[in-house]
Design an enzyme around this catalytic site. Structure first.
Site, PDB file in Angstrom:
ATOM      1  N   SER A   1      14.526  45.458  50.841  1.00 15.63           N
ATOM      2  CA  SER A   1      15.441  45.472  49.691  1.00 15.63           C
ATOM      3  C   SER A   1      16.677  46.353  49.877  1.00 15.63           C
ATOM      4  O   SER A   1      17.702  46.129  49.249  1.00 15.63           O
ATOM      5  CB  SER A   1      14.679  45.900  48.436  1.00 15.63           C
TER       6      SER A   1
ATOM      7  N   GLU B   1      22.432  51.960  32.968  1.00 17.08           N
ATOM      8  CA  GLU B   1      21.563  53.108  33.205  1.00 17.08           C
ATOM      9  C   GLU B   1      21.349  53.199  34.717  1.00 17.08           C
ATOM     10  O   GLU B   1      21.468  52.205  35.430  1.00 17.08           O
ATOM     11  CB  GLU B   1      20.213  52.888  32.523  1.00 17.08           C
TER      12      GLU B   1
ATOM     13  N   LYS C   1      20.726  45.117  44.746  1.00 13.54           N
ATOM     14  CA  LYS C   1      21.200  45.251  43.356  1.00 13.54           C
ATOM     15  C   LYS C   1      22.551  44.596  43.077  1.00 13.54           C
ATOM     16  O   LYS C   1      22.831  44.181  41.965  1.00 13.54           O
ATOM     17  CB  LYS C   1      21.236  46.727  42.973  1.00 13.54           C
TER      18      LYS C   1
HETATM   19  C1  LIG Z   1      16.295  49.840  42.821  1.00  8.17           C
HETATM   20  C2  LIG Z   1      15.638  49.487  44.082  1.00  8.17           C
HETATM   21  C3  LIG Z   1      14.337  48.928  44.133  1.00  8.17           C
HETATM   22  C4  LIG Z   1      13.478  48.749  42.907  1.00  8.17           C
HETATM   23  O1  LIG Z   1      14.011  47.964  41.907  1.00  8.17           O
HETATM   24  P1  LIG Z   1      13.467  46.503  41.601  1.00  8.17           P
HETATM   25  O2  LIG Z   1      14.193  46.114  40.372  1.00  8.17           O
HETATM   26  O3  LIG Z   1      12.003  46.585  41.400  1.00  8.17           O
HETATM   27  O4  LIG Z   1      13.832  45.658  42.767  1.00  8.17           O
HETATM   28  C5  LIG Z   1      13.812  48.553  45.356  1.00  8.17           C
HETATM   29  N1  LIG Z   1      14.510  48.729  46.498  1.00  8.17           N
HETATM   30  C6  LIG Z   1      15.755  49.281  46.500  1.00  8.17           C
HETATM   31  C7  LIG Z   1      16.437  49.455  47.813  1.00  8.17           C
HETATM   32  C8  LIG Z   1      16.352  49.676  45.307  1.00  8.17           C
HETATM   33  O5  LIG Z   1      17.567  50.224  45.334  1.00  8.17           O
END
Ligand SMILES: *Cc1c(COP(=O)(O)O)cnc(C)c1O
Length: 417
Positions: free
Chosen positions: A396, A129, A107
Site C-alpha cells: 500500500s 482528518e 491514498k
Molecule cells: C493509511 C494507510 C493504510 C491504512 O489505511 P486503509 O484505509 O486501511 O488502507 C495502509 N497503508 C498505508 C501505506 C497507509 O498510508
C-alpha cells in the site's frame, strides 16, 4: 449502474460498473448506514447525489483517469517477487506496487476522486482528518493541484509524532489544525473535522480518508480505490495466465483492502485476506484489531466493529504503524467477514518489522510499516502453499515516512522522543 467509458487504452482497463452496492440507506448487511448530526444529513445526501451523477458521467471519468495516469502514475506495476517467493519456499508472491504512486501510497486514488467531486459541487475549501499524516498529505496535494483552500485536523499528539508530514502539508499550502480533545489522536481529529463541517458545509467538502464514515463515504472511497484490484486482476491474467489463489491487504480503516479485494469478490476461488495490526499481541489488549477483537457498535457515523471497553468507551489502540492505529474498521469489511467472504489474519509489530527487513534485503524495496503487516501474513500464508500457486499482496505504501520508527526499533538511533 453503468457509464459510458472514456475511450483510451488506459481507460479501457477499468470497469465502471458498481457491484455489491449498499442499500439506499448505505447498509452492507446490518453494517454501515448514516448516523450523523441532523445538520449533516443534507450535505451527506448532496454528496451521495453528486457522486452517482458524476459516476454516470463519462467526462468525470475521463478527467479522473487522465489524472490517475499522468499525475498519480497509474497503472502501478504488479511485480513478481521471485527472491521473496523463493525465500519463503511456497507460492509465487506478486506485489501490487501502490508505493510507486505520487505521494507514495494508495491514498491519492481517493483524494483525486473526492477532490474532483468537491470541484464539481462548486466547493472552494476542503477539510480532512489525518492520523499519521498520509491522508492529510494526499489531501493537501490535490488541494494544491486544484487551487482549493485546505484545513487538516490532526491530534496534537499525532502532530508531535509525525512532524515531517505536518511540515509537508504546510509546504503544500494547507493549514494543520491541532486537536486537543480526548487522546489527541485520529478518532478525535475525525470528530473535530465533522464538527467543523457542520458549520461550514455550505462552501466546504469533507474529504474522508478511508472506506468508513457515514454513507456514502464507504461506497465512494471503495469505488475510487477499485483501480488497484482491477489493474491487479488484469495484470495477473496477463503475466501468469490465471487468477491468484489468494489476495492479501492490511486494514486500518479498509481503503486499500477494499481497493484490492473488491474486484476479486465474485471470483469464488480467490481467497480474500484482511490483515489487522496485532500490535504487542492480540492477548495483550494493545493492538488495533477491530475485526478480530471488537464488537458491533457505532463509530464515526456507521455501524461496524470497534474496540471499546466495558463502559462502551472507545478503547486506545496500539500499532507500530500509525496508519493502522484506528479503533474501528470500514463497515463493508465487517459485512464481508460475517458473510464468510473475508478471511481474517493479523501481524504483530515484531512480525511487521521482520517482514519490512526481509523485503528490503531480498528485493530492494522498502515498504511502509502498514504494508509490512500484509507482507508478514501474506508470506506466512504463501509458505503453506505450492510453488505453482499465487498470492498477491498489496504494497500500500513506501517506507520513507517510517524510517525514524524503524531505525529506533533497530536501536540505530538514540530515542529522542
Ligand atoms: C493509511 C494507510 C493504510 C491504512 O489505511 P486503509 O484505509 O486501511 O488502507 C495502509 N497503508 C498505508 C501505506 C497507509 O498510508
Amino acid at each position: 449502474m453503468s457509464a459510458t467509458p472514456p475511450e483510451s487504452d488506459f481507460a479501457s482497463m477499468y470497469d465502471l460498473n458498481i457491484t455489491h452496492a449498499p442499500d439506499a440507506g448505505g447498509h452492507f448487511g446490518r453494517f454501515g448506514g448514516r448516523f450523523a448530526a441532523e445538520t449533516l444529513m443534507q450535505p451527506l445526501k448532496e454528496i451521495e447525489t453528486a457522486f452517482f451523477e458524476a459516476w454516470a458521467d463519462g467526462s468525470f471519468h475521463a478527467e479522473r483517469l487522465d489524472l490517475l495516469e499522468h499525475y498519480v502514475g497509474r497503472a502501478t506495476p504488479l511485480y513478481h517477487a521471485e527472491r521473496l517467493s523463493a525465500e519463503n519456499g511456497g507460492a509465487q508472491i506478486y506485489l501490487k506496487r501502490e508505493d510507486l504512486t505520487h505521494t507514495g501510497a494508495h491514498k491519492i486514488n481517493n483524494t483525486i476522486g473526492q477532490g474532483l467531486l468537491a470541484r464539481r459541487m462548486g466547493k472552494k475549501r476542503v477539510i480532512a482528518e489525518t492520523g499519521a499524516g498520509q491522508h492529510g498529505v494526499a489531501t493537501a496535494t490535490v488541494a494544491a493541484m486544484f487551487g482549493m483552500d485546505c484545513d487538516i485536523y490532526m491530534g496534537r499528539e499525532d502532530m508531535a509524532r509525525q512532524m515531517p508530514n505536518v511540515l509537508r502539508m504546510r509546504l503544500l499550502g494547507a493549514n494543520v489544525i491541532p486537536v486537543d480533545a480526548g487522546t489527541a489522536t485520529l478518532k478525535d481529529a475525525v470528530n473535530e473535522a465533522l464538527r467543523n463541517w457542520v458549520a461550514t458545509c455550505e462552501d466546504t467538502f469533507y474529504i474522508f480518508g478511508t472506506a468508513a464514515g457515514p454513507h456514502p463515504y464507504p461506497l465512494l472511497v471503495r469505488q475510487f480505490h477499485t483501480v488497484i484490484g482491477q489493474e491487479a486482476r488484469a495484470q495477473i491474467l496477463k503475466q501468469a495466465g490465471r487468477l491468484p489463489d489468494v489476495a492479501v491487504a492490511c486494514v486500518g480503516g479498509g481503503s486499500n483492502a477494499m481497493g484490492l479485494l473488491h474486484p476479486f469478490r465474485d471470483d469464488a476461488a480467490v481467497k480474500l485476506v484482511a490483515v489487522e495490526a496485532a500490535g504487542y499481541g492480540l492477548k495483550t489488549g494493545k493492538h488495533a484489531a477491530s475485526l478480530a477483537a471488537g464488537k458491533a457498535g457505532i463509530l464515526h457515523g456507521n455501524l461496524t466493529y470497534l474496540l471499546e471497553d466495558d463502559e462502551g468507551q472507545v478503547q486506545g489502540t496500539h500499532s507500530i504503524s500509525a496508519g493502522l492505529d484506528y479503533p474501528g474498521v470500514g463497515p463493508e469489511l465487517a459485512f464481508m467477514l460475517e458473510e464468510g467472504r473475508l478471511q481474517l489474519d493479523a501481524a504483530s509489530d515484531d512480525e511487521a518489522m521482520a517482514a519490512l527487513q526481509l523485503l528490503t534485503r531480498c528485493e530492494g524495496i522498502i515498504p511502509a510499516l502498514e504494508s509490512s503487516h500484509a507482507l508478514a501474513a501474506g508470506a506466512r500464508i504463501a509458505r503453506e502453499m505450492r510453488p505453482d500457486q499465487i498470492v498477491i499482496i498489496n504494497l500500500s505504501g513506501r517506507g520513507d515516512k517510517d524510517m525514524n520508527t524503524v531505525f529506533r526499533q533497530l536501536g540505530w538511533l538514540e530515542d529522542a522522543s
